[in-house]
Motif scaffolding. Structure first.
Motif, PDB file in Angstrom:
ATOM      1  N   TYR A  36      12.405 -30.544   2.811  1.00 29.26           N
ATOM      2  CA  TYR A  36      11.791 -29.371   1.977  1.00 29.26           C
ATOM      3  C   TYR A  36      10.551 -29.042   2.147  1.00 29.26           C
ATOM      4  N   LEU A  37       9.912 -27.841   2.442  1.00 32.24           N
ATOM      5  CA  LEU A  37       8.751 -27.462   2.860  1.00 32.24           C
ATOM      6  C   LEU A  37       7.314 -28.204   1.855  1.00 32.24           C
ATOM      7  N   GLY A  38       7.823 -28.053   0.339  1.00 34.97           N
ATOM      8  CA  GLY A  38       6.990 -28.520  -0.402  1.00 34.97           C
ATOM      9  C   GLY A  38       6.631 -30.018  -0.241  1.00 34.97           C
ATOM     10  N   TRP A  39       7.215 -30.665   0.349  1.00 38.65           N
ATOM     11  CA  TRP A  39       7.315 -32.221   0.684  1.00 38.65           C
ATOM     12  C   TRP A  39       6.047 -32.505   1.974  1.00 38.65           C
ATOM     13  N   CYS A  40       5.619 -31.165   2.462  1.00 34.97           N
ATOM     14  CA  CYS A  40       4.606 -31.262   3.524  1.00 34.97           C
ATOM     15  C   CYS A  40       4.952 -32.101   4.488  1.00 34.97           C
ATOM     16  N   PRO A  41       5.824 -31.997   5.256  1.00 33.79           N
ATOM     17  CA  PRO A  41       6.364 -32.834   6.676  1.00 33.79           C
ATOM     18  C   PRO A  41       5.411 -32.602   7.592  1.00 33.79           C
ATOM     19  N   TYR A  42       4.817 -31.469   7.706  1.00 39.47           N
ATOM     20  CA  TYR A  42       3.774 -31.127   8.760  1.00 39.47           C
ATOM     21  C   TYR A  42       2.483 -31.810   8.569  1.00 39.47           C
ATOM     22  N   TRP A  43       2.389 -32.570   7.558  1.00 44.15           N
ATOM     23  CA  TRP A  43       0.970 -33.361   7.366  1.00 44.15           C
ATOM     24  C   TRP A  43       1.308 -34.758   7.628  1.00 44.15           C
TER      25      TRP A  43
END
Length: 863
Positions: free
Chosen positions: A856-863
């Protein structure tokens, strides 16, 4: 060396054995084995593990040698075989105590090696060795512990196979064994106490178990029960009368010696939505009042007023109207709607007591009273026009309250929101979270409260409360939280406390200062509570937001790149519709456009010197590794940037919000997590120069090895957690999961029953218009409507069989993790992984971009 010249080794064996133990604890097992080999053979040549143990060696050295073999996992089979020969042919003159140690160790090793393969042949052999240990030394708590554990595991084995007749004959020995182990233990014995309670809660309806437990209450030190108070309080209203009566008897005895330990848990039970639970709490309180009436009155006052401050009338009405609208328009449940509105209206009928409540009643009282009259008319006549009129009034109030609460307010004065709390002085009750058996003689009492509370600018607007203690006016800061059940967090802190004790007992982890930051969690009601304030900490999201704002970098820079690569839309729904290979390409594109060194720079900029930076970075890496391993065993999910905190002064990583345990997040219908713990590039880049391959991996190996070596202790806490009614609500959440979603992954409000779409849109449950996920948020809010906790608590009995089966599956999964069989398709036949292999697989999963891009993008996997 000089000591050896004066006293030969043969005359000083105990010292040399202790020396070998010390060497092993310093991570030098080979040197310890060489030293023990010399003591056994008298030669300097290295003794092979396959060599038979010399007949002439001293019994203590032989026992220690086999014990050291067992500590090295690859030699466990040899240790078992050597011990099997030795217990059948003891040396002449061996002491009964050493015999008991040999028998109990052998029984423990047999149980360990046959953990997944217990059968009718091996069970009697294990029990025979445990019995012989008990016969040789029945005053050792360790011997009784092994006796109890063996029978406990046999009970679990037959329970899983549903062979109740065979299981029953092992129940009583298990219960009596745990009672004797706890009674003889020189210090707190949390794991055995929890195991005893697990058996009692499950099988307490059997007369022999009830009688054994009744006798045990009289011989166990009352201080032992303080650490399991949450588990006892969870069962005060259990259906089984024999279990309930014994729990009440035990709480009455504890209350006579430690009334401070009961007052806060009982005030929580008083506010339950379940009538039988409230009645049980009142019964216990009345008994306490006979000798501690002043304490009880003060506790109820403080608890009620803190709840009043935690959730103001505006906030309670906002949340209540939101729930009621969902019940009525989405669930089509008029009865539940009216029940919710009736509870809100009762607040108005009781009348305002503070300046804030009087202002609320003056502003909204007329509209709300008129709306409730319309609801009562609907209840009497069934006319929909009455409800439509009521909702017109409610929606107007809702809009106004929502607008007012969106205006930031950073302080709150007790004079306005709770003058009674402001007036309290020099109370007898202890400062929340400070009382324990060791402090019972010197209770830190509440002197008064700071008159102004700071409001934290987050969604729920928690308050920072400062309590002044009676110990030289020391300040005790807390976070006062509303709209959140903290009872699960309280249970998790039990586990962390046990892990910290294990880390402290191990030399290498103690020397490296490896520990988990714990804090007091004090529930005040099912939806409010206090959390001990840990100073100098910020969430990962707050740190990133502040750092990027100062440098004019967008907080969602990576997300923007992903959205541009996803058909150029700002709606994340397009990304979620992509195939895995498309997501992976978009995800890696966003990473290539940004550095991901923000946290690394934050650690550097917050350090006064390079030495402090190196220390802080090391503490950060080790604490991250420690919590990654412990969190994996717990099945902790939902680790988005707002659930990870960083201590600015030390670099320690601190986790908060433990609502998703036992891999619940991995079994969601949508946005299921695929990583065992959070280990994104932002966290990796902030580590030392070697990244994962330095302190992170070595600490992970050390902690995982410690957890696996203390499997029984860890399982004891987690089994009690799994069978706790609160944890069982998680299984019901999964059972009740699933809301109607449109193709964009957003909730689709149903505006039926003549209510205008304009009014429906006022309530947040109707979904978001933009489709953009909030940075650092949980996927839970987008996955399902969560039923009220009271509704779930009433459903526990209905789904009891399913819940019990789920609990067994969870325990099996935890056990597989603690034995290195977590990646096996069949835990019984698969060869277990060693610690290094297990950790390597976990790190690979956590850093795999294919797993991260599915998050889920709100989990911020890109951070």
């Amino acid at each position: 060396a000089l000591h050896q010249l004066v006293i030969p080794k043969e005359e000083n064996l105990e010292v040399w054995v202790k020396f070998a133990d010390l060497v092993r604890k310093h991570q030098r097992p080979n040197r310890a084995m060489r030293q023990l080999g010399k003591l056994l053979t008298g030669k300097t040549a290295v003794m092979k593990v396959s060599d038979p143990i010399p007949a002439g060696g001293h019994p203590l050295v032989k026992f220690t040698y086999m014990k050291h073999l067992w500590y090295q996992r690859k030699y466990r089979k040899w240790a078992h075989d050597h011990m099997a020969k030795y217990v059948n042919n003891f040396d002449a003159g061996i002491s009964p105590k050493l015999k008991a140690k040999c028998y109990s160790r052998f029984a423990s090793w047999q149980l360990n090696l046959n953990y997944y393969n217990l059968n009718e042949q091996i069970i009697p052999k294990i029990i025979t060795n445990a019995r012989k240990a008990r016969e040789n030394n029945d005053q050792s708590h360790k011997v009784w512990h092994i006796w109890a554990i063996v029978h406990y595991r046999v009970v679990a084995h037959y329970e899983k196979r549903k062979e109740k007749t065979k299981m029953d004959k092992f129940l009583l020995p298990a219960v009596t064994g745990f009672i004797r182990s706890i009674a003889l233990s020189p210090e707190e014995n949390l794991q055995d106490t929890l195991r005893l309670l697990t058996l009692f809660f499950k099988y307490g309806g059997k007369p022999k178990i009830t009688q054994a437990m009744d006798d045990g209450i009289d011989i166990i030190n009352l201080d032992n029960w303080l650490s399991v108070m949450p588990q006892l309080m969870a069962r005060i209203s259990t259906q089984r009368e024999s279990v309930r009566n014994l729990i009440h008897k035990l709480l009455h005895k504890v209350g006579q010696k430690h009334p401070q330990s009961l007052i806060y848990p009982l005030t929580v039970a008083l506010k339950s939505d379940i009538p039988v639970r409230v009645e049980a709490a009142k019964s216990i309180l009345e008994n306490l009042r006979s000798h501690s009436f002043k304490l009880i009155d003060q506790a109820i006052l403080v608890s009620q007023e803190l709840i009043r401050v935690a959730i103001l009338w505006k906030e309670r009405w906002l949340k209540g109207l939101e729930d009621a609208s969902r019940h009525y328009y989405k669930e089509k449940n008029a009865e539940r709607t009216l029940s919710t509105l009736e509870a809100l209206n009762s607040m108005l009928e009781k009348g305002p007591q503070t300046a804030h409540e009087k202002a609320f009643a003056k502003a909204f009282g007329r509209d709300l009273t008129k709306a409730w009259e319309c609801c009562r008319e609907y209840k009497r006549t069934g006319k929909l026009s009455c409800m439509n009129l009521a909702w017109d009034l409610y929606s107007h109030v809702f809009r106004t309250i929502k607008r007012q609460l969106q205006t930031d307010f950073d302080h709150m004065h007790l004079q306005t929101v709770s003058p009674m709390l402001l007036a309290v002085k020099n109370l007898d009750i202890s400062v929340p979270g400070t009382y324990s058996a060791s402090t019972s003689e010197k209770v830190v009492q509440i002197k008064d409260l700071a008159p102004v509370l700071k409001v934290i600018p987050s969604k729920q607007k928690p308050r920072k409360l400062v309590i002044h203690g009676g110990d030289k006016d020391r300040n005790y800061p807390f976070l006062l939280k509303g709209h959140e059940d903290l009872r699960l967090d309280e249970r998790v802190m039990q586990l962390f406390g046990l892990v910290n004790r294990l880390l402290q007992a191990e030399y290498i982890t103690r020397q490296n200062h490896i520990k988990i930051t714990t804090y007091a969690v004090i529930p005040l009601s099912p939806d409010t509570g206090l959390i001990e304030w840990v100073s100098g900490c910020d969430t990962l999201h707050e740190l990133m937001k502040s750092y990027r704002k100062q440098r004019n970098i967008a907080i969602d820079a990576e997300l923007t790149h992903m959205q541009r690569a996803s058909f150029g839309s700002t709606n994340n729904a397009y990304y979620y519709k992509m195939s895995t290979i498309q997501k992976l390409e978009v995800f890696q594109y966003a990473l290539s456009k940004t550095k991901g060194d923000d946290l690394e720079r934050i650690l550097w900029l917050n350090s006064k010197s390079s030495e402090q930076w190196i220390d802080k970075r090391m503490v950060y890496t080790r604490s991250l590794a420690t919590m990654s391993m412990v969190g994996y065993i717990l099945g902790l999910g939902d680790r988005h940037p707002n659930n990870l905190m960083l201590n600015r002064n030390t670099g320690m990583v601190i986790h908060i919000d433990f609502g998703d345990c036992f891999e619940v997040a991995m079994h969601r219908e949508r946005f299921s997590e695929k990583v065992p713990f959070r280990l994104t590039r932002l966290l990796i880049n902030a580590m030392e120069v070697s990244g994962i391959e330095g302190n992170f991996r070595s600490t992970s190996n050390t902690v995982m090895n410690l957890l696996r070596n203390n499997k029984e202790s860890i399982l004891a806490v987690l089994e009690a957690f799994v069978y706790d009614p609160l944890a069982q609500l998680g299984w019901l959440l999964q059972r009740n999961g699933g809301t109607d979603k449109d193709d964009d992954g957003l909730e689709t409000p149903d505006g039926g029953q003549s209510m205008s779409a304009k009014i429906v849109s006022e309530f947040s449950w109707s979904g978001t218009a933009s489709g953009i996920d909030s940075i650092g948020t949980s996927a839970n809010s987008f996955v399902r409507d969560i039923p009220s906790r009271s509704a779930l608590e009433n459903s526990v009995r209905e789904y009891g069989i399913d819940i019990n089966q789920k609990a067994l599956e969870v325990i099996d999964r935890i056990s597989a993790k603690l034995t290195g069989r977590d990646f096996a398709s069949n835990t019984r036949t698969h060869k277990q992984l060693d610690v290094t292999e297990q950790v390597d697989k976990l790190i690979s999963q956590a850093t795999d971009h294919e797993n991260l891009c599915a998050a889920y993008l709100g989990w911020c996997p890109y951070w």
